[in-house]
Every structure is written in structure tokens, then in C-alpha cells.
Design a protein around this motif. Structure first.
Motif, PDB file in Angstrom:
ATOM      1  N   CYS A 163       0.816  -1.037  -0.015  1.00 58.57           N
ATOM      2  CA  CYS A 163      -0.008  -0.123  -0.004  1.00 58.57           C
ATOM      3  C   CYS A 163       0.978   1.286  -0.024  1.00 58.57           C
ATOM      4  CB  CYS A 163      -0.783  -0.039   1.170  1.00 58.57           C
ATOM      5  SG  CYS A 163      -1.903   1.491   1.329  1.00 58.57           S
ATOM      6  N   CYS A 166       0.494   2.708   3.861  1.00 60.30           N
ATOM      7  CA  CYS A 166       0.829   2.028   5.158  1.00 60.30           C
ATOM      8  C   CYS A 166       1.490   0.722   4.822  1.00 60.30           C
ATOM      9  CB  CYS A 166      -0.554   1.266   5.996  1.00 60.30           C
ATOM     10  SG  CYS A 166      -1.640   0.221   5.083  1.00 60.30           S
ATOM     11  N   CYS A 182      -4.273  -0.071   0.299  1.00 59.13           N
ATOM     12  CA  CYS A 182      -4.832  -1.430   0.862  1.00 59.13           C
ATOM     13  C   CYS A 182      -6.451  -1.367   0.567  1.00 59.13           C
ATOM     14  CB  CYS A 182      -4.382  -1.539   2.360  1.00 59.13           C
ATOM     15  SG  CYS A 182      -4.802  -0.115   3.310  1.00 59.13           S
ATOM     16  N   CYS A 187      -6.547   4.214   3.505  1.00 56.42           N
ATOM     17  CA  CYS A 187      -5.430   5.002   2.785  1.00 56.42           C
ATOM     18  C   CYS A 187      -5.613   5.689   1.674  1.00 56.42           C
ATOM     19  CB  CYS A 187      -4.175   3.995   2.614  1.00 56.42           C
ATOM     20  SG  CYS A 187      -3.496   3.375   4.149  1.00 56.42           S
TER      21      CYS A 187
HETATM   22 ZN    ZN Z   1      -2.897   1.167   3.473  1.00 55.21          ZN
END
Ligand code: ZN
Length: 206
Positions: A163, A166, A182, A187
Motif C-alpha cells: 500500500c 501503510c 490497501c 489510505c
Molecule cells: Zn494502506
């Protein structure tokens, strides 16, 4: 301390059981993770149910087994975390365009051999490996290890990504391989807000 309930709130966004197992640790894209839901053996079984790798009845039986064998349960919990470490290394390497080391692949091979040693071939249309009769503490790990091997041997490796916001890894199943987050709700939204604020700031200072 994490409760079993925390485990079931874990988002399953990896698109693959092995990647969702890696994603039981969360945090920023680089640096150490800031959260880990696999805090003990009961959490491991709760995650297995949440992710569809165990039935509720299997999890209950395993937790009973763990109560009778606390040392075995502790050892299995530690093994689960080591398994997650090397799976993390394998899939993060692939997402970065690097090949995983031979030593981590050898560990995966050994664990897959162990997993298949406890499996049986069951028919559901075609035949597939199941762990229905496996009554050992490592039962939650078997399908995870097998999913990792399946992904490595039959998946499209260039679809494995990290991602942009993250540390989660995921299998990009989008048609044009354009998935960057993700989840758009987390995000993806954070990134949209960040861009919106940046653009507004640029307009304001003109
Ligand atoms: Zn993420």
C-alpha cells in the motif's frame, strides 16, 4: 492487551489468506509496525475464524487444546510470528521487484511439507487440501502456509504490492493493475484529502 474482539476488527484487504496474515501487523509504510493483533494463541485462532481459515468449532477445540498444553500454545504462537516474519519478507521483496532469499524459501518449503503432512485431499468439485482432521496446535498456520505457496507458484507476482499509505501488502486484482491502496476507505481517502488540502493551499497562496 488486545482482546479476541480486536482481531475480528482487522480488515481483510490482502486478497489472499497469506497476505492477510502478513497484515495482522499494521503501521506506516516504512519503519517498525505500530500494532500487532496476534498477541497470543487465542488471538491466532480468532484471526483464523475471521479470515475463513478455521471454523468456529475448530477454533473452540484448539483453544481447549491450548489450555491443556500452555507451553505448546506458547511455542505455536511464537512459530506463527516467525512464519509471519518470513512471509512478510517474501512478499515485501516481491512487491519491491526483488527475489526472496533462498533461506526464507527453504523455510516456506519445510512448513508446506509439514502442512501437507497433516492435510487430506477432499473433493469439492476438484480435489483440494483440507485440514479438517488436523487436531494439532499448528492447525491455524497450515492453510496460511499453503496459500503462500499457491500464490508464489500460480499467482501473478507483479500483482503483489505494498500500500502507498501503510505497511499492508495486497494482491492487486484490478483489471488494469492500478490499485495503489490497501483500501479506498482508509489510505485511499487519506491520500485524496491530502491532495485536496495541498491543492487548496496552492490556490490560496497564488
Ligand atoms: Zn494502506
Amino acid at each position: 492487551m488486545e482482546t479476541v474482539e480486536d482481531v475480528t476488527r482487522m480488515r481483510l484487504v490482502g486478497g489472499d489468506l497469506a497476505l492477510d496474515f502478513v497484515n495482522t501487523r499494521s503501521g506506516p509504510p516504512v519503519g517498525p509496525p505500530d500494532d500487532d493483533v496476534l498477541t497470543g494463541y487465542p488471538e491466532l485462532t480468532a484471526w483464523g475464524v475471521h479470515a475463513g481459515a478455521l471454523t468456529q468449532a475448530e477454533a473452540t477445540a484448539l483453544r481447549r487444546l491450548a489450555r491443556d498444553d500452555p507451553a505448546g500454545a506458547r511455542a505455536t504462537h511464537s512459530r506463527a510470528r516467525h512464519t509471519r516474519d518470513y512471509l512478510d519478507e517474501i512478499f515485501r521483496s516481491l512487491a519491491a521487484g526483488r527475489s526472496p532469499s533462498r533461506s526464507v524459501l527453504a523455510r516456506l518449503r519445510d512448513d508446506e511439507a509439514d502442512a501437507l503432512g497433516h492435510a487430506q485431499l477432499d473433493r469439492a468439485g476438484t480435489f483440494g487440501w483440507t485440514w479438517r482432521d488436523d487436531r494439532t496446535l499448528a492447525r491455524p498456520l497450515r492453510p496460511v502456509v499453503h496459500a503462500a505457496v499457491q500464490l508464489l507458484t500460480t499467482g501473478a507476482l507483479d500483482r503483489i504490492k505494498v500500500c502507498g499509505g501503510c505497511r499492508f501488502v495486497f494482491n492487486d486484482e484490478s483489471k488494469n493493475r492500478s490499485r495503489r491502496w490497501c483500501s479506498m476507505d482508509d489510505c485511499g481517502t487519506t491520500e485524496k484529502i491530502r491532495r485536496y488540502v495541498a491543492a487548496r493551499r496552492t490556490r490560496a497562496t497564488r
